[in-house]
Scaffold this motif. Sequence first.
Motif, mmCIF file in Angstrom:
data_model
loop_
_atom_site.group_PDB
_atom_site.id
_atom_site.type_symbol
_atom_site.label_atom_id
_atom_site.label_comp_id
_atom_site.label_asym_id
_atom_site.label_seq_id
_atom_site.Cartn_x
_atom_site.Cartn_y
_atom_site.Cartn_z
ATOM 1 N N GLU A 290 1.009 -0.971 0.009
ATOM 2 C CA GLU A 290 -0.502 0.210 0.369
ATOM 3 C C GLU A 290 0.679 1.399 0.149
ATOM 4 N N GLU A 291 1.529 1.118 0.753
ATOM 5 C CA GLU A 291 2.602 2.434 1.123
ATOM 6 C C GLU A 291 3.785 2.696 -0.537
ATOM 7 N N VAL A 292 4.056 1.771 -1.016
ATOM 8 C CA VAL A 292 4.477 1.394 -2.098
ATOM 9 C C VAL A 292 3.386 2.024 -3.355
ATOM 10 N N THR A 293 2.819 2.014 -2.952
ATOM 11 C CA THR A 293 1.330 2.549 -4.750
ATOM 12 C C THR A 293 1.142 4.142 -4.182
ATOM 13 N N LEU A 294 1.254 4.198 -2.520
ATOM 14 C CA LEU A 294 0.552 5.951 -2.234
ATOM 15 C C LEU A 294 1.225 6.741 -2.459
ATOM 16 N N SER A 295 2.911 6.216 -2.621
ATOM 17 C CA SER A 295 4.551 7.352 -2.159
ATOM 18 C C SER A 295 5.281 7.167 -3.412
ATOM 19 N N THR A 296 4.679 6.118 -4.025
ATOM 20 C CA THR A 296 6.482 6.313 -5.251
ATOM 21 C C THR A 296 5.512 6.980 -6.130
ATOM 22 N N ALA A 297 6.622 6.640 -7.270
ATOM 23 C CA ALA A 297 6.214 7.341 -8.600
ATOM 24 C C ALA A 297 5.672 6.487 -9.427
ATOM 25 N N LYS A 298 4.830 6.881 -10.836
ATOM 26 C CA LYS A 298 4.328 6.213 -11.253
ATOM 27 C C LYS A 298 4.307 6.356 -12.957
ATOM 28 N N ARG A 299 3.586 5.982 -13.607
ATOM 29 C CA ARG A 299 3.005 6.499 -15.406
ATOM 30 C C ARG A 299 2.773 8.240 -15.404
ATOM 31 N N HIS A 300 3.574 9.105 -16.158
ATOM 32 C CA HIS A 300 2.861 10.196 -15.595
ATOM 33 C C HIS A 300 1.352 10.291 -16.555
ATOM 34 N N PRO A 301 0.539 10.673 -16.056
ATOM 35 C CA PRO A 301 -0.992 10.688 -16.380
ATOM 36 C C PRO A 301 -1.395 12.088 -17.556
ATOM 37 N N MET A 302 -1.694 11.971 -18.869
ATOM 38 C CA MET A 302 -1.475 13.024 -19.847
ATOM 39 C C MET A 302 -2.885 13.278 -20.633
ATOM 40 N N ILE A 303 -3.228 15.017 -20.852
ATOM 41 C CA ILE A 303 -4.393 14.925 -21.819
ATOM 42 C C ILE A 303 -3.085 16.026 -22.800
ATOM 43 N N ILE A 304 -4.300 15.185 -24.067
ATOM 44 C CA ILE A 304 -3.266 15.290 -25.137
ATOM 45 C C ILE A 304 -4.621 15.428 -26.430
ATOM 46 N N GLN A 305 -4.202 16.905 -26.752
ATOM 47 C CA GLN A 305 -4.633 17.727 -28.349
ATOM 48 C C GLN A 305 -4.299 17.011 -29.217
ATOM 49 N N CYS A 306 -4.759 16.653 -29.919
ATOM 50 C CA CYS A 306 -3.971 16.567 -31.652
ATOM 51 C C CYS A 306 -4.509 16.674 -33.021
ATOM 52 N N LYS A 307 -3.943 17.202 -33.928
ATOM 53 C CA LYS A 307 -4.444 16.766 -34.833
ATOM 54 C C LYS A 307 -4.038 17.060 -35.990
ATOM 55 N N VAL A 308 -4.261 16.192 -36.840
ATOM 56 C CA VAL A 308 -4.158 16.153 -37.558
ATOM 57 C C VAL A 308 -4.296 16.231 -39.667
ATOM 58 N N GLY A 309 -3.307 16.396 -40.591
ATOM 59 C CA GLY A 309 -4.330 16.684 -42.291
ATOM 60 C C GLY A 309 -3.468 15.663 -43.128
ATOM 61 N N ALA A 310 -4.038 15.441 -43.632
ATOM 62 C CA ALA A 310 -3.229 14.683 -45.232
ATOM 63 C C ALA A 310 -4.254 14.787 -45.794
ATOM 64 N N LYS A 311 -3.510 14.686 -47.321
ATOM 65 C CA LYS A 311 -4.534 14.661 -48.792
ATOM 66 C C LYS A 311 -5.273 13.673 -49.070
ATOM 67 N N ARG A 312 -6.356 13.754 -49.812
ATOM 68 C CA ARG A 312 -7.037 12.501 -50.485
ATOM 69 C C ARG A 312 -6.334 11.321 -50.077
ATOM 70 N N ASP A 313 -5.349 11.004 -51.186
ATOM 71 C CA ASP A 313 -4.510 9.723 -51.036
ATOM 72 C C ASP A 313 -3.620 9.257 -49.738
ATOM 73 N N GLY A 314 -3.808 10.473 -48.733
ATOM 74 C CA GLY A 314 -3.213 9.702 -47.174
ATOM 75 C C GLY A 314 -2.178 10.108 -47.501
ATOM 76 N N THR A 315 -1.627 11.010 -47.770
ATOM 77 C CA THR A 315 -0.370 11.580 -47.416
ATOM 78 C C THR A 315 -0.308 12.751 -46.578
#
Lengths: 788, 154
Positions: A290-315
Amino acid sequence: MKGEKRKVILKEKKVEIPLAKEELEVVGKQVIRKDGYEKVTGRLKFGADFDKAGFLHGKVLRSPHAHALIKKVDVEKAKALPGVVAILTAEDVPGRNGFGAIIPDQPVICGEKVRFIGDGVALVAAESEEAAIEALKLIDVEYEPLSAVFSPVEAMKPGAPKVHENGNLLTTVRIRKGDTEKGFQEAEVIVEQTYSLPFVEHAYMEPDVAMAIPHEDGTITVKGPMQAPFTVRRNIAPVLHIPISKVQCVQTHLGGGFGGKEDSSIDIGVRAALLAWKTKRPVRMEYEREEVTLSTAKRHPMIIQCKVGAKRDGTLTALEGTIYNEQGAYASLGPIIPPAGGTHAHAVIMLPGPYVIPHVKVDGYLVYTNHPYGGAMRGFGAPQVNFVHESIIDELAEALQMNPYDLRMKNCFELGSVTATGQVLDQSIALKETMRSAADQFEWFKRWRPPPSKEEVEKVEKRRGVGMAIGWYRTSIGTFSDGCGANVYVHEDGSVILHTGITEMGQGSHTVLAQIAAEELGVRIEDVRIVVPDTDIVPEAGPTVGSRSTTLMGNAIIMASQAVKASILEAASEILGVPAERLVARNRLIFDRDDQTRGVEFKEAARRALATGKRMMGQGWWAPPRPSFDVETGQGYPYFVYTYNTQMAEVEVDTKTGHVEVIKVVACFDIGRAINPILVEGQIEGGIMMGLGYAMMEEVLLKEGKVQNLNFQDYMIPTAMDAPEIVPMILEDPNRYGPFGAKGIGEMPNIPTAPAIINAVANAVGVRIRDLPAHSEKVFHAMRGRRG
Amino acid sequence: MKISFILNGKKIEIDAPPDRRVVDLLREDLNLTGTKEGCGEGECGACTILVNGESRLSCLMLAPQLEGQKVTTIEGLASAEKLHPIQQAFVEFGAVQCGFCSPGMVLASTNLLQKNPNPSRAEIREGISGNFCRCTGYQKIVDAVEAAARKMKI
């Protein structure tokens, strides 16, 4: 035998690729791991297995507040308790009251304020564990609660409670390549989404433990499961206000680490050392689960906004991303030290994925909050951003009505590609081959169908779907600390001792590194003994992280082996009367390349080398080509080589309950060279399973800053019942800078699994989960939402 | 109180308070540290021992429960220097990584094969589902148990 084709190890299929290396004796073989016997018989001693006699028991009093000023700490009652030897508060720290893997911003003992629930407020040492626990209850702390902040977005707003003096924004890292405005104008299809990733616990099976033993000569020894003993040593010395040379850190075999014991061993090691130093007695500390879970490091939580654009052919034409990366209360392995490093910079660098995109703009904010803190966890920021780029590529494929495989194949890296940071990938890059091999094995084109309509989903109780994801991952840390040394000692009976600071935590490094030494020296693997990493004995190795051990330490070991081998060959040359340049050492024999009937045993040559005063040790030191990275523009060569991977998953979704079963995962890796294929497969299968947990069930739940699921009853990790069939596949496109062509494998398998599974869920039932984990309830509600 | 039981084939008698957990009795009083403690709440399976041949979690048992029982810990599984076929298969098939779960996993597998000498892969997965492994992904453990089952039948 240069240029010969070599069969590559695949579970069910054979693929041939060119092999640049001569035939090898030890490397590339299914060598049984050196510690296997000790482990299955229970004889191997983990940290908690050492005799406790003579040790005081150390404990930490932890803050119940997420953010509060400490007004008063009264230890008198606790001190008076029989059996209590010492109660330490902030004033008792002789040197720097702070530790941390990168920035020492975490107090060993909080003096002025606490920043998360679990922060250390006092330390106790007592004759018995019971007395230590009792003493914790008798320490009277008066707090003045402060308003707290629990989200990186909130923490960045003006007027948010300040977690640290200098504000909550710890680091900003950007990528600026081309002109994204122009790139999106060129695009014919644009997809924009927000994704979020939770805190995740390493859940290594062995809880943390540390033993600190002060000596009369003013030195101190600290033993325990340390993933990075040199980092622990670097933190203990300034806290005790003594030189580094007076601190000895000795590693015990790790019962799993996954990045977590890089941080936690500093935390527990520094505190045990301080108690031992002040009491002048050996002190043992152990954190319960319980102490390990309470007090030691974890994988970072992230909130990520992402936007991608492509040509009709997928480029692909452009990508923009904003990362709100939650650091939590302390810096741990989050921030950057130029020219690179830290989870955060790695996440920013990896967000555009293994794709050629002409215009890229990424802004990554690393922000303090009053939550537990993010650190290193298998993938170091990459699992989060890989989930984003591999989800959005699938969403884009759907918008373009393309097969997601084809969209990836059209845009992904190949030899000569330029990354978003401007790095030219000029060697060892078989990403497209991993896609082709995985697709062949998985029968992707036979099994992939466009996602179903609502009506189709409702028709059946269980629906299957397939999904894929690709990824890349660095080998190395990419900072100053990548240099590493090794010493190799040959003895007169032909046996060998290898000194390396790379730690064994289950990944099998001590087998792989011994294989490399044995191959280079021309002895057998059983002739090589690796001494337990001890900072008094072994040369600086840097931490055992970044999937760097085989490649970087392997090179140092080759250099060390060659240095001592020169003596042995010289002695053999004297015995045989053949010039040393013509001698070959293999399998405990040294023979004339041109006349293989003329030879001498390795041990005989070693005996003569010692008798004639030749050097019986070799030293090696290796650092990769110097990295570069500009935090303002994100341009540079942050890492010298990358591993590439394709994963394909098949799932079955229960349309009535939302329950997802992962049926099969095919995963193909370009790792340069598999020094030990069975251990590589072990890394692949274990990493995928951890990725499955990330996709489906794992999340540290927090309520007003307090962890709600401290034990395994509430924090779910995958069991054997969750295990799909995994087909691990290995491709070898040799790395110019690697020992026998090798590059890293430890972290890569853990990265594309979650998006492959989530893409398969979307393919099965037409709903997309953008916030992990995708537990049944979430999938169920998403399906119901779609049904409207 | 005095407790007597058969430990790894030998009859022993030991003094222990009635609230002594079996995992502590084994690890601390009898110095049998092959039994591991991963969670202390019966969730992870690292502390698995065999009591009369059945898998039991020693962190959830109290010392008096051992009275008159036949107890096997990981230290008692191999005969002299020869590994039990399950142990041997774990080593050969790459079913061991960090090794912290291995003693419990090996004992749970022993219990499984005693009950069902011819298990399917699904039955093996079910049989070891009370034992967490964070390293291997379980596949090579299932391979090892399957191979050991074959070998033990010969």
